[in-house]
Design a protein around this motif. Structure first.
Motif, short mmCIF file in Angstrom:
data_model
loop_
_atom_site.label_atom_id
_atom_site.label_comp_id
_atom_site.label_asym_id
_atom_site.label_seq_id
_atom_site.Cartn_x
_atom_site.Cartn_y
_atom_site.Cartn_z
N ASP A 99 0.73 -1.11 -0.18
CA ASP A 99 0.19 0.09 0.06
C ASP A 99 0.81 1.29 0.14
O ASP A 99 1.82 1.57 0.45
CB ASP A 99 -0.95 -0.07 1.34
N ALA A 100 0.45 2.22 -0.87
CA ALA A 100 1.42 3.45 -1.07
C ALA A 100 0.30 4.45 -1.68
O ALA A 100 -0.77 4.10 -1.89
CB ALA A 100 2.48 3.31 -1.90
N ASP A 101 0.93 5.78 -1.61
CA ASP A 101 0.19 6.88 -2.10
C ASP A 101 0.44 7.07 -3.50
O ASP A 101 -0.19 7.80 -4.33
CB ASP A 101 0.58 8.23 -1.16
N ARG A 102 1.46 6.52 -4.17
CA ARG A 102 1.73 6.64 -5.67
C ARG A 102 0.66 6.16 -6.34
O ARG A 102 -0.37 5.17 -6.03
CB ARG A 102 2.96 5.91 -6.04
N LEU A 103 0.57 6.48 -7.69
CA LEU A 103 -0.50 6.30 -8.61
C LEU A 103 0.07 4.88 -9.34
O LEU A 103 1.03 4.59 -9.58
CB LEU A 103 -0.67 7.22 -9.77
N PRO A 104 -0.96 4.28 -9.84
CA PRO A 104 -0.77 2.97 -10.65
C PRO A 104 0.01 3.60 -11.93
O PRO A 104 -0.32 4.70 -12.49
CB PRO A 104 -2.08 2.53 -11.07
N THR A 105 0.90 2.96 -12.55
CA THR A 105 1.64 3.18 -13.79
C THR A 105 1.30 1.97 -14.91
O THR A 105 0.82 1.02 -14.54
CB THR A 105 3.10 3.50 -13.66
N ALA A 106 1.73 2.43 -16.09
CA ALA A 106 1.49 1.38 -16.95
C ALA A 106 2.72 1.49 -18.25
O ALA A 106 3.36 2.54 -18.23
CB ALA A 106 0.09 1.50 -17.82
N HIS A 107 2.94 0.33 -18.85
CA HIS A 107 3.77 -0.14 -19.77
C HIS A 107 3.00 -0.70 -21.05
O HIS A 107 2.70 -1.62 -20.97
CB HIS A 107 5.09 -1.08 -19.55
N THR A 108 2.57 0.49 -21.96
CA THR A 108 1.68 0.32 -22.77
C THR A 108 2.20 -0.84 -23.90
O THR A 108 1.41 -1.35 -24.71
CB THR A 108 1.33 1.52 -23.40
N CYS A 109 3.60 -0.74 -24.09
CA CYS A 109 4.04 -1.60 -24.87
C CYS A 109 4.09 -3.09 -24.61
O CYS A 109 4.15 -3.97 -25.47
CB CYS A 109 5.63 -1.26 -25.42
N PHE A 110 3.73 -3.44 -23.29
CA PHE A 110 3.49 -4.65 -22.89
C PHE A 110 2.21 -5.14 -22.49
O PHE A 110 2.07 -5.94 -21.84
CB PHE A 110 4.53 -5.06 -21.82
N ASN A 111 1.22 -4.11 -22.62
CA ASN A 111 -0.14 -3.94 -21.98
C ASN A 111 0.07 -4.51 -20.54
O ASN A 111 -0.67 -5.18 -19.93
CB ASN A 111 -0.85 -5.03 -22.61
N ALA A 112 0.79 -3.98 -19.75
CA ALA A 112 1.18 -4.06 -18.47
C ALA A 112 0.78 -2.97 -17.57
O ALA A 112 1.18 -1.69 -17.75
CB ALA A 112 2.66 -4.48 -18.07
N LEU A 113 0.07 -3.17 -16.27
CA LEU A 113 -0.64 -2.34 -15.57
C LEU A 113 0.34 -2.74 -14.04
O LEU A 113 0.20 -3.63 -13.67
CB LEU A 113 -2.09 -2.39 -15.31
N LEU A 114 1.08 -1.52 -13.51
CA LEU A 114 2.03 -1.89 -12.41
C LEU A 114 0.80 -1.31 -11.27
O LEU A 114 0.78 0.02 -11.06
CB LEU A 114 3.05 -1.13 -12.23
N LEU A 115 0.32 -2.06 -10.30
CA LEU A 115 -0.66 -1.66 -9.37
C LEU A 115 -0.42 -2.07 -7.87
O LEU A 115 -0.05 -2.99 -7.48
CB LEU A 115 -1.99 -2.58 -9.56
#
Length: 563
Positions: free
Chosen positions: A521-537
């Protein structure tokens, strides 16, 4: 099965014949345009080779000259490569290619002179001839292998002979199998060549680009190969970014397409403009004269995206895809490309002077001189006929006015921009089965994907990494939130995670979303690597926090959402 599908084919032909075919004038214009395209393509290759030949002769003279320097500047990759080829052989014209026996046409169709793409629609929708259940049972790979391993005359039955029956998914699979088979044959021949020759050939089409010179480097690589060695474009496409490690397994290629389309379609280039009503891109009629190479590049990118199964984050009106199939834009196409103008012209055509108690001249005040807005909002004046400003539009000539105005908007005013764009597309797709297999609306799906978004499909195909499973509390909360999203939010989410707000052919079940745990758990936002269809949650502590952070991320993602 053969008898049933054969009867269905007769009904398909009857469906076409009972509907309205394009006018002979339109068909003849399209035929001439194709010939013109092919001649320009050959001339461009000849000019390129002439330039290369001149450079070779100059270098040879310098080499023989006793006063020449012992060292010289290294030649560019293109110049170095073109020294091996200084002549060109004219390729077969597109019309000649069409006349070659094709498995997608049969004798009856040829006798009837039926070309499905000469019919905008049938009496009934084309989809009614597609049996989805049967298509799910068809093994396209097996069908294709059986087809190529024996003479056409000895094949008793193959679904390949009935393209109208195939679903779009199976057509795409067939096109990809054809492409991969061609790539395999090229790789095999290159392997054999490399065994017996000291000159090494690359079995892949690989380009090397710098991120800060993306368009310039892509132009040099693609233009040379497209003009000098068009078969190279049929190879599997790989990208290397200068100064970066990593082998392209699909992600780098996708990122390349995302980045270059973002740059080349940006307003600063002035090549395209956006219709405020449809949000579709269209050619800027007053674009700079020296953008021929850039338009060619975009056309090649569309073709390469099809061959490499990459969905592009671009939105063109349907008429663009009709034009890429060799058609010309007509009044009917304005309904989706220029809706406001279409409605105005429709009201002109249906205006009844007797019922309205006034003439068309008084009601509309139009002449055969019209204005078209460009990307800067400037109005460009065009005469539809000689001395158009003094020729009023009347009840007698209004149909001619609508035809000429439509032709100006969709064809003549953008000819200088569309022609190189089309050339680029043909450089990649010229000898493929694209025009035999697909309708224009299916080409749009190939390039830009589908607007139908079923997030249940997305969830069923998702994969998890970094400690997440489908039963993790955060994952359950995640899907619970996504299922409540509006259509607009769903599109934002897809753009954030994949770089495009559309689904691939076959739906979101074919888009494998990877959801990776990005720490506790953290205050940072989700990020994404669109070239791999990857969501870092991150593993957020509550569903409320997850919804807040995810909403902020997708609402504020810039560009293609790359992180």
């Amino acid at each position: 099965m053969k008898e049933g599908v054969s009867v269905l084919r007769l009904l398909f032909y009857a469906n076409l014949l009972s509907s309205q075919r394009d006018s002979l004038e339109v068909i003849e214009t399209e035929r001439k345009n194709y010939e013109k395209m092919e001649n320009e393509l050959v001339k461009r290759r000849q000019r390129y080779n002439d330039d290369a030949s001149d450079n070779d002769e100059q270098h040879e003279n310098e080499r023989k000259s006793p006063t020449s320097e012992s060292t010289s500047e290294p030649s560019t990759p293109s110049a170095a490569t073109t020294t091996t080829t200084t002549t060109t052989t004219k390729r077969k014209s597109i019309n000649e290619v069409d006349e070659i026996e094709s498995p997608y046409e049969n004798l009856l169709q040829i006798k009837l002179g039926l070309k499905p793409n000469e019919y905008r629609h049938g009496q009934h929708q084309f989809d009614i001839f597609v049996n989805e259940y049967a298509n799910e049972k068809i093994d396209i790979r097996k069908e294709y292998l059986n087809f190529i391993q024996q003479p056409t005359s000895s094949i008793q039955f193959s679904f390949i002979f009935y393209p109208f029956f195939l679903s779009t998914i199976n057509k795409i699979a067939l096109l990809n199998i054809e492409s991969k088979a061609r790539m395999y044959l090229q790789r095999r021949s290159i392997f054999v060549h490399n065994i017996f020759s000291s000159i090494r050939l690359n079995p892949f089409f690989k380009i090397h680009v710098r991120r800060n010179h993306l368009i310039e480097d892509a132009l040099i690589s693609l233009e040379y190969q497209g003009i000098e060695h068009p078969d190279e474009l049929k190879k599997q496409f790989f990208v290397e970014f200068e100064g970066e490690q990593g082998h392209d397994e699909g992600g780098l290629s996708k990122e390349f397409f995302q980045l270059i389309t973002e740059q080349i379609f940006s307003p600063e280039y002035g090549m395209f403009m956006t219709n405020e009503e449809t949000r579709c891109l269209w050619f800027n009629p007053s674009a700079a004269e020296d953008l021929d190479r850039e338009y060619t590049l975009i056309g090649m990118l569309l073709g390469l995206a099809i061959y490499n199964s990459i969905i592009l984050d671009i939105k063109f009106p349907p008429v663009l895809y009709r034009k890429l199939m060799g058609k010309i834009g007509t009044f009917e196409d304005l309904e989706t490309s220029h809706p406001t103008i279409y409605r105005s012209l429709k009201s002109l055509l249906t205006f009844n002077e007797e019922n309205e108690g006034m003439t068309i001249e008084d009601a509309f005040g139009l002449t055969f001189q019209v204005a078209i807005a460009d990307a800067m909002g400037s109005r460009l004046l065009f005469d539809l006929k000689e001395n158009g400003e003094i020729i009023p539009v009347t009840n007698v000539n209004r149909e001619e006015f609508v035809r000429l105005y439509s032709d100006l908007l969709l064809n003549k005013s953008i000819e200088k921009q569309f022609d190189p764009f089309f050339h680029g597309f043909l450089l990649v797709t010229h000898d493929s089965s694209l025009r035999k297999l697909f309708r224009p609306d299916e080409i749009e799906l190939l390039v830009a994907g589908s607007q139908v978004l079923d997030f249940n499909q997305l969830a069923s195909a998702a994969a998890y990494d970094g400690g997440y499973t489908k039963d993790s509390p955060t994952i359950k909360n995640f899907w619970s939130i996504l299922m409540t999203f509006t259509d607009e939010q769903k599109r934002k989410f897809l753009r954030f995670t994949t770089g495009s707000d559309r689904a691939p052919i076959g739906g979101l079940v074919r888009l494998k979303l990877i959801i990776s745990r990005n720490g506790p758990d953290a205050d940072r936002l989700p990020t994404a690597h669109t070239c791999f269809n990857a969501l870092l949650l991150p593993d957020y502590s509550s569903i409320e926090k997850l919804q807040e952070k995810l909403s902020i991320a997708i609402d504020n993602a810039a560009g293609f959402g790359l992180r």
